[in-house]
Design a protein around this motif. Sequence first.
Motif, short mmCIF file in Angstrom:
data_model
loop_
_atom_site.label_atom_id
_atom_site.label_comp_id
_atom_site.label_asym_id
_atom_site.label_seq_id
_atom_site.Cartn_x
_atom_site.Cartn_y
_atom_site.Cartn_z
N LEU A 1 -8.41 -3.81 -0.40
CA LEU A 1 -8.61 -2.58 -0.93
C LEU A 1 -9.67 -2.04 -1.46
N LEU B 1 1.32 -1.47 -0.08
CA LEU B 1 -0.19 0.07 0.01
C LEU B 1 0.84 0.96 -0.08
N GLY C 1 -7.44 0.15 2.42
CA GLY C 1 -7.25 0.80 1.95
C GLY C 1 -8.82 1.35 1.20
#
Length: 307
Positions: free
Chosen positions: A136, A6, A164
Amino acid sequence: MTDRALPTGVVTPLVVFRTEDGATDRAATKALVEHQIAAGVRGLLVNGSTGELGNLAPAERSAVLRAVVETAAGRVPVWAGVAGLGTADAVTAAREAEADGADAALVLPPLFFDTSDAELAEHFRTVAAAIGIPVLAYDVPARAPRKLPVPLVRELAEEGVLRGLKDSSGNLTAGRQLCAATEHVAGFATYLGSEITLDLAAYLGFDGVVPGLANILPGSAVEVFDAARSGDPARAAEAQRTYQRLLGILDVPLDGAGFSARAIAAIKVAAAVVMDLPAPGTTAPFTQPDAAFVAAVTDIVQQSRTN
């Protein structure tokens, strides 16, 4: 799961290059990946919207992902777009992406039925539990029944289900609310899917940006976001103007094509122009770019690079 998956900065949502017989064009894919890494992008997204996720069969998505993972060779993390009509489809796609070497999965909500907040939560929990790489959420109302609610995202972030989110809603107010609502969650990363608000993403608190135009001129995206984060708004604005000029490729007409087909074709053709590759086609049912379209896109790219 590591923070390396990330990154802070630019993650390019790669276009897909295929040969005339429909196979992954490995030479063009390698050139694109090297083009990105040389410019300093921090990650690569395979099988996102720009990568024609909705038009590719599972085997085709896997082939593209494997080619990118092989070329990247661990130098930057590689995300894989994951989608399904329902949760079972998404779990299958997520497991295949992990097996193909993805460092993280960018997961859409269920695509067929609208769902309650509780059902959305169960969808993401189920996908996350099925794989060992970070998940995510992909918040893209244009491709899904509705926008993901900020309170739900915060809840799943606090649980560790979501690591995320990529916000492609175009709603900067909601984006600011998202960043504020999740800033207390250690390791949770926020990304803005945008073309000409890359500097604003940094000011709003996003950790990174995912701009389709980075396929073409990745260095400009890197410069905009890095300048904004370092407190140099003048340099950020100047670099952003390159993308404002380049955005004109999305207005080039293509008879019979919808906006998605035109936009993706324009980005693919423009990327090929920059890398001196033959003009690529798109995936059915998208309308194929014709000679006039290629010439007009090429002219805009050349002007954007010299101005």
